[in-house]
Design a protein around this motif. Structure first.
Motif, PDB file in Angstrom:
ATOM      1  N   UNK A 125       0.851  -1.187   0.000  1.00 22.94           N
ATOM      2  CA  UNK A 125       0.000   0.000   0.000  1.00 22.94           C
ATOM      3  C   UNK A 125       0.885   1.236   0.000  1.00 22.94           C
ATOM      4  N   UNK A 126       0.332   2.311  -0.540  1.00 22.86           N
ATOM      5  CA  UNK A 126       1.028   3.590  -0.549  1.00 22.86           C
ATOM      6  C   UNK A 126       0.792   4.287   0.790  1.00 22.86           C
ATOM      7  N   UNK A 127       1.862   4.708   1.424  1.00 25.42           N
ATOM      8  CA  UNK A 127       1.762   5.313   2.747  1.00 25.42           C
ATOM      9  C   UNK A 127       2.634   6.557   2.790  1.00 25.42           C
ATOM     10  N   UNK A 128       2.325   7.388   3.764  1.00 23.29           N
ATOM     11  CA  UNK A 128       3.142   8.562   4.076  1.00 23.29           C
ATOM     12  C   UNK A 128       3.153   8.703   5.594  1.00 23.29           C
ATOM     13  N   UNK A 129       4.351   8.709   6.188  1.00 20.93           N
ATOM     14  CA  UNK A 129       4.492   8.733   7.638  1.00 20.93           C
ATOM     15  C   UNK A 129       5.542   9.765   8.022  1.00 20.93           C
ATOM     16  N   UNK A 130       5.477  10.186   9.266  1.00 23.05           N
ATOM     17  CA  UNK A 130       6.526  11.002   9.870  1.00 23.05           C
ATOM     18  C   UNK A 130       7.079  10.245  11.063  1.00 23.05           C
ATOM     19  N   UNK A 131       8.363  10.406  11.285  1.00 22.58           N
ATOM     20  CA  UNK A 131       8.991   9.681  12.383  1.00 22.58           C
ATOM     21  C   UNK A 131      10.365  10.234  12.693  1.00 22.58           C
ATOM     22  N   UNK A 132      11.028   9.580  13.658  1.00 22.79           N
ATOM     23  CA  UNK A 132      12.355   9.976  14.119  1.00 22.79           C
ATOM     24  C   UNK A 132      13.337   8.848  13.839  1.00 22.79           C
ATOM     25  N   UNK A 133      14.436   9.165  13.201  1.00 26.32           N
ATOM     26  CA  UNK A 133      15.454   8.168  12.885  1.00 26.32           C
ATOM     27  C   UNK A 133      16.134   7.737  14.182  1.00 26.32           C
ATOM     28  N   UNK A 134      16.133   6.420  14.443  1.00 24.65           N
ATOM     29  CA  UNK A 134      16.806   5.899  15.631  1.00 24.65           C
ATOM     30  C   UNK A 134      18.145   5.246  15.313  1.00 24.65           C
ATOM     31  N   UNK A 135      18.349   4.755  14.095  1.00 27.36           N
ATOM     32  CA  UNK A 135      19.621   4.153  13.706  1.00 27.36           C
ATOM     33  C   UNK A 135      19.722   4.168  12.192  1.00 27.36           C
ATOM     34  N   UNK A 136      20.907   4.485  11.679  1.00 27.82           N
ATOM     35  CA  UNK A 136      21.182   4.481  10.240  1.00 27.82           C
ATOM     36  C   UNK A 136      22.038   3.256   9.940  1.00 27.82           C
ATOM     37  N   UNK A 137      21.530   2.355   9.090  1.00 26.89           N
ATOM     38  CA  UNK A 137      22.233   1.132   8.763  1.00 26.89           C
ATOM     39  C   UNK A 137      23.276   1.365   7.674  1.00 26.89           C
ATOM     40  N   UNK A 138      22.950   2.140   6.663  1.00 28.12           N
ATOM     41  CA  UNK A 138      23.930   2.512   5.664  1.00 28.12           C
ATOM     42  C   UNK A 138      23.487   3.818   5.020  1.00 28.12           C
ATOM     43  N   UNK A 139      24.448   4.510   4.451  1.00 27.08           N
ATOM     44  CA  UNK A 139      24.191   5.792   3.789  1.00 27.08           C
ATOM     45  C   UNK A 139      25.204   5.935   2.666  1.00 27.08           C
ATOM     46  N   UNK A 140      24.727   6.076   1.448  1.00 24.97           N
ATOM     47  CA  UNK A 140      25.590   6.261   0.290  1.00 24.97           C
ATOM     48  C   UNK A 140      24.939   7.265  -0.654  1.00 24.97           C
ATOM     49  N   UNK A 141      25.615   7.497  -1.777  1.00 25.94           N
ATOM     50  CA  UNK A 141      25.075   8.432  -2.752  1.00 25.94           C
ATOM     51  C   UNK A 141      23.798   7.889  -3.378  1.00 25.94           C
ATOM     52  N   UNK A 142      23.712   6.556  -3.494  1.00 24.33           N
ATOM     53  CA  UNK A 142      22.605   5.956  -4.236  1.00 24.33           C
ATOM     54  C   UNK A 142      21.454   5.501  -3.348  1.00 24.33           C
ATOM     55  N   UNK A 143      21.700   5.195  -2.114  1.00 24.43           N
ATOM     56  CA  UNK A 143      20.614   4.686  -1.265  1.00 24.43           C
ATOM     57  C   UNK A 143      20.958   4.888   0.194  1.00 24.43           C
ATOM     58  N   UNK A 144      19.945   4.681   1.034  1.00 26.06           N
ATOM     59  CA  UNK A 144      20.107   4.784   2.486  1.00 26.06           C
ATOM     60  C   UNK A 144      19.086   3.879   3.150  1.00 26.06           C
ATOM     61  N   UNK A 145      19.439   3.362   4.309  1.00 24.31           N
ATOM     62  CA  UNK A 145      18.540   2.523   5.091  1.00 24.31           C
ATOM     63  C   UNK A 145      18.598   2.927   6.544  1.00 24.31           C
ATOM     64  N   UNK A 146      17.426   3.127   7.158  1.00 24.11           N
ATOM     65  CA  UNK A 146      17.385   3.602   8.537  1.00 24.11           C
ATOM     66  C   UNK A 146      16.186   3.000   9.256  1.00 24.11           C
ATOM     67  N   UNK A 147      16.366   2.704  10.542  1.00 23.48           N
ATOM     68  CA  UNK A 147      15.257   2.297  11.402  1.00 23.48           C
ATOM     69  C   UNK A 147      14.620   3.558  11.978  1.00 23.48           C
ATOM     70  N   UNK A 148      13.303   3.628  11.867  1.00 19.84           N
ATOM     71  CA  UNK A 148      12.586   4.859  12.203  1.00 19.84           C
ATOM     72  C   UNK A 148      11.465   4.561  13.186  1.00 19.84           C
TER      73      UNK A 148
END
Length: 525
Positions: A119-142
């Protein structure tokens, strides 16, 4: 000359009187007389609350309401009748536990299964941990704060956000993510097509703490994880391999150390006893808010509030009372916490400490006092204090490790044989970092340009020592070994090992039971 009578020959004050009961009174009976009346012994406390609370928690683990759960009130009434009328308290407690288990299934919230629906969703939240961060992608627990669309969708408390070409994300940033929601065996996630930082962490509700952390050097990420439980520090792999992951997971241990530091500071400032209780509860609540209110921290906060309320009313609670009441309240508020691995590990560790750990420390005090004499030198007193603290720390750590061993194997299929020794090595460094870091964090937040350079320097030394201790413990042979998950019956029987150990014989029986269960664990896997 008349002979003195028996009454006149007796010294003054030795006359038998009716008030004293005469020479045949029980008070004058010899100690060796088997018929002598002994003073009444104190009745040991056997509270009912732990049976009720842990029954509710155990029942909340069920996949759903069991048939006949509505019989719980009837069984509870039978339990009270047996306890009061027939003087069989243990039978009544077991029936109450069974009734609580049945009632707990009514609030059980099973883990939602994986689904192919999106489903299409839109949420707001607070980043608690960043798993990876690069020019092409990022992954974070929110941690989810609000749902924008769809309106009636109820997401989990935390989910994973995967985004391409996202802005630089940091723990503490408040973001808005829009994309496709899905759920697999690892949990809920959003493949975001748009991620926007709505409020940087330097302007958020915990801005003062993040600004203070920016002054630290190489171990800044470690300080953020240790003090407020945010982020994924680079040293995380060493802590996991050495069995020290609990040091980075903010839980009851951190809150207990913070409470001990606060109590000592308030006493040193000469605060009255009533003021100390109120301020200590407020400080613990503030620290729980600063860490984001994790389940383990909220459970510890509930325990602190219960103990504070008992102290304010002049009562000494049973050692299982605060932890059982805290677990009961948290599970009633959010039944899904009963299935959370962090909640289970934290609860098991606390139960192991307040039962087996306290009993082992009591045995040490009776058979190995290590108390100084009044005229001993300060150096000898300090040595004895360090020795007592080290031994008690090892005993408490061993109790917590035994209590959590089946759960660690169940969730992670691993075991850390040297976890207790690793905790003893890294424990002083972690304690020093907490006791230095929390005052530095508070003082720097109140007075950013204050004279806190020396305190920050000592904090960085403690963090460096902690990181080196974890890295060294990770190199020990057999630091982490694979372990098969235990059987369900063994998970249920394991708490029986933490019954009170009043003497060495009982302690030896408990150790034998542990060895026997470990053998059964490996043979019938």
């Amino acid at each position: 000359m008349p002979q003195p009578s028996e009454r006149s020959a007796r010294p003054h004050g030795d006359e038998p009187s009716q008030r004293e009961g005469g020479p045949d009174s029980p008070d004058d009976a010899p100690l060796t007389n088997p018929d002598a009346v002994e003073p009444p012994q104190p009745i040991p406390a056997r509270p009912w609350l732990p049976w009720l609370a842990f029954g509710i928690v155990f029942g909340a683990l069920a996949p759903g309401p069991l048939p006949g759960w509505w019989l719980a009130p009837l069984l509870a009434g039978i339990a009270m009748l047996i306890a009061v009328r027939l003087a069989m308290p243990w039978a009544g407690r077991w029936l109450l536990f069974l009734a609580a288990c049945l009632a707990g299934t009514a609030i059980a919230q099973p883990q939602p299964p994986a689904t192919d629906q999106t489903r299409l969703v839109a949420v707001t939240g607070t980043v608690s941990a960043v798993y990876w961060q690069s020019v092409w992608s990022a992954g974070a627990r929110t941690s989810i704060d609000a749902v924008l669309t769809p309106e009636r969708w109820k997401p989990p408390d935390q989910l994973f956000v995967h985004a391409g070409r996202a802005p630089l994300l940091r723990p503490g940033d408040q973001i808005e993510a829009r994309g496709v929601w899905s759920r697999d065996r690892r949990g809920d996630r959003i493949d975001a097509v748009e991620v926007t930082i709505t409020t940087p962490r330097e302007r958020g509700p915990r801005a003062a703490a993040w600004i203070a952390f920016a002054e630290l050097g190489e171990r800044r990420d470690l300080a953020e994880s240790l003090l407020i439980g945010q982020g994924r520090p680079p040293e995380r792999a060493d802590f996991r391999a050495s069995g020290l992951s609990h040091v980075l997971a903010v839980s009851g241990m951190h809150l207990a150390l913070a409470a001990a530091l606060g109590a000592w500071l308030l006493q040193a400032l000469g605060m009255p006893w009533a003021w100390r209780l109120g301020l200590l509860a407020g400080l613990c609540a503030g620290y729980a808010w600063l860490t984001g209110g994790s389940p383990a921290t909220m459970r510890a906060l509930a325990m602190v509030l219960v103990v504070t309320a008992a102290a304010a009313t002049g009562r000494e609670p049973h050692r299982l009372g605060p932890v059982s009441l805290a677990a009961l309240v948290l599970v009633l508020i959010d039944p899904g916490q009963a299935r959370d691995a962090g909640f289970q590990l934290s609860l098991a560790a606390v139960l192991g400490i307040v039962t087996l750990g306290m009993d082992l420390v009591g045995l040490r005090k009776r058979h190995l006092g290590l108390q100084p004499w009044p005229l001993d030198r300060p150096t000898w007193r300090g040595f004895l204090w360090c020795l007592r603290t080290t031994i008690d720390g090892l005993l408490v750590g061993a109790a917590a490790a035994l209590a959590t061993a089946p759960l660690v194997a169940w969730w992670f299929a691993t075991a850390n044989p040297w976890g207790v020794l690793a905790t003893a090595v890294a424990g002083p460094c972690a304690t020093a970092a907490l006791w230095l870091g929390l005052p530095w964090l508070g003082l720097t937040s109140l007075w950013p340009d204050g004279p806190w350079t020396g305190l920050r320097f000592l904090l960085e030394i403690s963090l460096e020592s902690l990181a080196r201790a974890a890295a060294w413990a990770a190199t020990w042979p057999g630091a982490t070994v694979p372990s098969p998950p235990p059987a369900a019956w063994l998970m249920c029987a394991w708490p029986l090992l933490f019954i009170r150990c009043p003497d060495l014989r009982t302690a030896a029986m408990r150790l034998g039971a542990v060895a026997g269960m470990l053998v059964l664990w490996m043979c019938f896997r």
